[in-house]
Design a protein around this motif. Structure first.
Motif, PDB file in Angstrom:
ATOM      1  N   LEU A  13       0.800  11.301 -10.407  1.00 42.73           N
ATOM      2  CA  LEU A  13       0.015  12.533 -10.449  1.00 42.73           C
ATOM      3  C   LEU A  13       0.904  13.765 -10.471  1.00 42.73           C
ATOM      4  O   LEU A  13       0.585  14.779 -11.099  1.00 42.73           O
ATOM      5  CB  LEU A  13      -0.931  12.593  -9.252  1.00 42.73           C
ATOM      6  CG  LEU A  13      -2.066  11.559  -9.241  1.00 42.73           C
ATOM      7  CD1 LEU A  13      -2.867  11.664  -7.953  1.00 42.73           C
ATOM      8  CD2 LEU A  13      -2.974  11.741 -10.457  1.00 42.73           C
ATOM      9  N   ASP A  14       2.048  13.691  -9.785  1.00 37.31           N
ATOM     10  CA  ASP A  14       2.941  14.841  -9.734  1.00 37.31           C
ATOM     11  C   ASP A  14       3.515  15.165 -11.110  1.00 37.31           C
ATOM     12  O   ASP A  14       3.769  16.326 -11.433  1.00 37.31           O
ATOM     13  CB  ASP A  14       4.071  14.566  -8.743  1.00 37.31           C
ATOM     14  CG  ASP A  14       4.928  15.790  -8.516  1.00 37.31           C
ATOM     15  OD1 ASP A  14       4.373  16.856  -8.185  1.00 37.31           O
ATOM     16  OD2 ASP A  14       6.160  15.695  -8.683  1.00 37.31           O
ATOM     17  N   HIS A  15       3.740  14.130 -11.919  1.00 33.29           N
ATOM     18  CA  HIS A  15       4.293  14.333 -13.259  1.00 33.29           C
ATOM     19  C   HIS A  15       3.198  14.454 -14.324  1.00 33.29           C
ATOM     20  O   HIS A  15       3.508  14.521 -15.518  1.00 33.29           O
ATOM     21  CB  HIS A  15       5.227  13.179 -13.633  1.00 33.29           C
ATOM     22  CG  HIS A  15       6.493  13.153 -12.836  1.00 33.29           C
ATOM     23  ND1 HIS A  15       6.573  12.609 -11.575  1.00 33.29           N
ATOM     24  CD2 HIS A  15       7.732  13.643 -13.117  1.00 33.29           C
ATOM     25  CE1 HIS A  15       7.806  12.736 -11.118  1.00 33.29           C
ATOM     26  NE2 HIS A  15       8.532  13.356 -12.020  1.00 33.29           N
ATOM     27  N   ARG A  75       3.085   5.907  -3.042  1.00 35.64           N
ATOM     28  CA  ARG A  75       4.207   6.632  -3.641  1.00 35.64           C
ATOM     29  C   ARG A  75       4.099   6.646  -5.164  1.00 35.64           C
ATOM     30  O   ARG A  75       4.387   7.654  -5.819  1.00 35.64           O
ATOM     31  CB  ARG A  75       5.531   6.010  -3.215  1.00 35.64           C
ATOM     32  CG  ARG A  75       5.852   6.178  -1.737  1.00 35.64           C
ATOM     33  CD  ARG A  75       7.318   5.917  -1.467  1.00 35.64           C
ATOM     34  NE  ARG A  75       7.699   4.567  -1.839  1.00 35.64           N
ATOM     35  CZ  ARG A  75       7.638   3.516  -1.024  1.00 35.64           C
ATOM     36  NH1 ARG A  75       7.193   3.674   0.216  1.00 35.64           N
ATOM     37  NH2 ARG A  75       8.021   2.336  -1.428  1.00 35.64           N
ATOM     38  N   LEU A  76       3.676   5.507  -5.716  1.00 40.49           N
ATOM     39  CA  LEU A  76       3.517   5.416  -7.170  1.00 40.49           C
ATOM     40  C   LEU A  76       2.419   6.360  -7.663  1.00 40.49           C
ATOM     41  O   LEU A  76       2.584   7.051  -8.685  1.00 40.49           O
ATOM     42  CB  LEU A  76       3.185   3.974  -7.561  1.00 40.49           C
ATOM     43  CG  LEU A  76       3.230   3.628  -9.047  1.00 40.49           C
ATOM     44  CD1 LEU A  76       4.654   3.791  -9.568  1.00 40.49           C
ATOM     45  CD2 LEU A  76       2.753   2.203  -9.275  1.00 40.49           C
ATOM     46  N   ALA A 131       0.833  -1.207   0.000  1.00 41.17           N
ATOM     47  CA  ALA A 131       0.000   0.000   0.000  1.00 41.17           C
ATOM     48  C   ALA A 131       0.868   1.258   0.000  1.00 41.17           C
ATOM     49  O   ALA A 131       0.569   2.226  -0.719  1.00 41.17           O
ATOM     50  CB  ALA A 131      -0.919  -0.003   1.216  1.00 41.17           C
ATOM     51  N   GLU A 132       1.927   1.255   0.780  1.00 44.71           N
ATOM     52  CA  GLU A 132       2.827   2.412   0.802  1.00 44.71           C
ATOM     53  C   GLU A 132       3.474   2.617  -0.557  1.00 44.71           C
ATOM     54  O   GLU A 132       3.632   3.749  -1.029  1.00 44.71           O
ATOM     55  CB  GLU A 132       3.908   2.225   1.875  1.00 44.71           C
ATOM     56  CG  GLU A 132       3.408   2.357   3.298  1.00 44.71           C
ATOM     57  CD  GLU A 132       2.783   3.717   3.560  1.00 44.71           C
ATOM     58  OE1 GLU A 132       3.339   4.727   3.074  1.00 44.71           O
ATOM     59  OE2 GLU A 132       1.732   3.775   4.224  1.00 44.71           O
ATOM     60  N   TYR A 133       3.854   1.520  -1.200  1.00 47.08           N
ATOM     61  CA  TYR A 133       4.429   1.626  -2.535  1.00 47.08           C
ATOM     62  C   TYR A 133       3.396   2.166  -3.525  1.00 47.08           C
ATOM     63  O   TYR A 133       3.715   2.995  -4.383  1.00 47.08           O
ATOM     64  CB  TYR A 133       4.934   0.262  -2.996  1.00 47.08           C
ATOM     65  CG  TYR A 133       5.474   0.268  -4.405  1.00 47.08           C
ATOM     66  CD1 TYR A 133       6.731   0.777  -4.680  1.00 47.08           C
ATOM     67  CD2 TYR A 133       4.707  -0.229  -5.462  1.00 47.08           C
ATOM     68  CE1 TYR A 133       7.229   0.806  -5.973  1.00 47.08           C
ATOM     69  CE2 TYR A 133       5.196  -0.206  -6.757  1.00 47.08           C
ATOM     70  CZ  TYR A 133       6.452   0.301  -7.010  1.00 47.08           C
ATOM     71  OH  TYR A 133       6.933   0.320  -8.291  1.00 47.08           O
ATOM     72  N   ALA A 134       2.156   1.703  -3.400  1.00 47.52           N
ATOM     73  CA  ALA A 134       1.088   2.173  -4.288  1.00 47.52           C
ATOM     74  C   ALA A 134       0.851   3.673  -4.088  1.00 47.52           C
ATOM     75  O   ALA A 134       0.620   4.414  -5.052  1.00 47.52           O
ATOM     76  CB  ALA A 134      -0.193   1.382  -4.034  1.00 47.52           C
TER      77      ALA A 134
END
Length: 416
Positions: A154-156, A148-149, A143-146
């Motif tokens: 969204l940031d890019h 961050r992904l 979940a933490e990886y998801a």
């Protein structure tokens, strides 16, 4: 011949020589002197070889005679010699590397895979390993990886580019025209209702009555109001609207083209709308902030992993995805031999590196196993392996001594 039988034969040969020597002693000056010499030499040879064989393993007659019990005294040297021989001669790195290169590991694996891929136990075994692996994944970490992904994605994300692609996709796939047809059909259904006709008539009469005119226009308006009522005016407007909708539903009608062109122009202008782009950017930041903090992703991840594990354990996955994937993979390897060659080179390299890294453990293992044996066990082990041949040394010593004794005694008698 077993070890016990060879021991018995050696003892019998020594006993025969001793008994023969004792039996011929009273006849030393007679013709039996030849036999006495043979038995005497055979007895000496048998005793000497018995002493030599026994001295390898223990003290003869338990007497600590120097240079006897050679194996127990030289155990460390023997262990080191065996270890060195295994490392440098029997299992040296070059011989192991050569043997490894002679084995095509990928061919063995692929052949086994071809034989097993159509069998249900193999399929269930692979699926079981995958299912266990998925169930072993820590949901919190995934979940933490998801999160961050998602945040990175969204940031890019370029809002204008995304919106422009979305609008162009709508136009190129005729979604705007389909939306127009859907809207016209719903509008037609609404316009055909009696309640719509009544609504249009009432609204039109109200608007006409609110118009303030003077003179001739007032007289004309009065005549108009006297001729039309709500029902008639509503029917006229209803008919007009339905006719217009019907025209717009004709694929090559000019008004339809104009309306679609207007829609497309307005849609394309949205991709450059500062207010819309600003709102999308704000929403993106909200999603990033709330999404990484929300426990919903954790819940979705847990459910997703559970669903994936259940799917992997199903027959649908096994027959619909796993088997076709394995068959396609093997067909691709058959079509491209260089893939198998690269895999073989990599496997060989890993095995050789692993062997070189842990090569010293071969000698350590030999020494460790030898050290597990105490002196009695080690002697028993060696005697069990070579004791049979060693006992025949005693037999041969007695027989050879007897023959040599006959020759020497016969020579002595002839010369005397």
């Amino acid at each position: 011949m077993t070890k016990k039988k060879s021991n018995r034969m050696a003892e019998i040969s020594l006993g025969v020589m001793g008994a023969g020597f004792v039996a011929t002693l009273p006849f030393s000056g007679t013709g039996l002197a030849l036999l006495q010499g043979g038995f005497e030499a055979g007895l000496v040879g048998g005793l000497a070889d018995w002493f030599a064989v026994t001295a390898l393993f223990r003290h003869p007659l338990r007497i600590p005679i120097p240079h006897t019990a050679l194996l127990p005294k030289n155990r460390d040297k023997m262990t080191k010699a065996i270890t060195t021989m295994v490392e440098t001669e029997l299992l040296n790195q070059e011989s192991i590397r050569s043997k490894i290169k002679q084995i095509r590991i990928t061919d063995i694996v692929l052949q086994k895979l071809r034989e097993s891929v159509s069998t249900e136990p193999f399929q269930k075994g692979i699926a079981g390993v995958l299912e266990t692996a998925v169930r072993s994944l820590p949901a919190d970490t995934v979940a933490e990886y998801a999160k961050r992904l998602l945040a990175r994605f969204l940031d890019h994300l370029d809002e204008e580019e995304l919106l422009n692609k979305l609008i162009k996709g709508i136009i190129s796939n005729d979604y705007d025209e389909k939306a127009l047809d859907f809207g016209l059909e719903r509008a037609k259904q609404w316009a055909e209702l009696d309640s719509t006709r009544e609504f249009l008539g009432s609204m039109a009469m109200q608007r006409v009555s609110e118009i303030e005119v003077n003179g001739l226009m007032k007289f004309a308006m009065g005549a108009f109001m006297g001729y039309f009522n709500e029902e008639k005016l509503g029917a006229v407007l209803q008919t007009f609207i339905l006719d217009k909708i019907t025209e717009l539903q004709v694929s090559d009608h000019q008004d339809r083209y104009k309306l679609l062109f207007f829609f497309q122009k307005e849609l394309l202008s949205l991709a450059k709308s500062p207010s819309l782009l600003s709102e999308l950017s704000r929403l993106k930041n909200v999603v990033i902030e709330k999404g990484t903090e929300s426990g919903r992703i954790n819940t979705m991840t847990e459910r997703g992993l559970e669903y994936l594990a259940s799917y992997i354990g199903s027959d649908e996955f096994r027959t619909g995805l796993l088997v076709p994937f394995l068959e396609k993979m093997m067909a691709e390897i058959d079509r491209r031999p260089e893939l198998a060659n690269r895999a073989e080179d990599w496997i060989q390299e890993q095995i050789v590196n692993l062997m070189e890294k842990h090569y010293s453990k071969i000698g350590d293992l030999v020494q460790e196993n030898l050290n597990k044996l105490d002196n009695d066990s080690l002697i028993a082990f060696i005697e069990d392996k070579v004791g049979h041949d060693l006992q025949w040394i005693r037999v041969n010593g007695a027989v050879c001594g007897f023959v040599v004794g006959l020759i020497l005694t016969g020579t002595k008698l002839l010369l005397g």
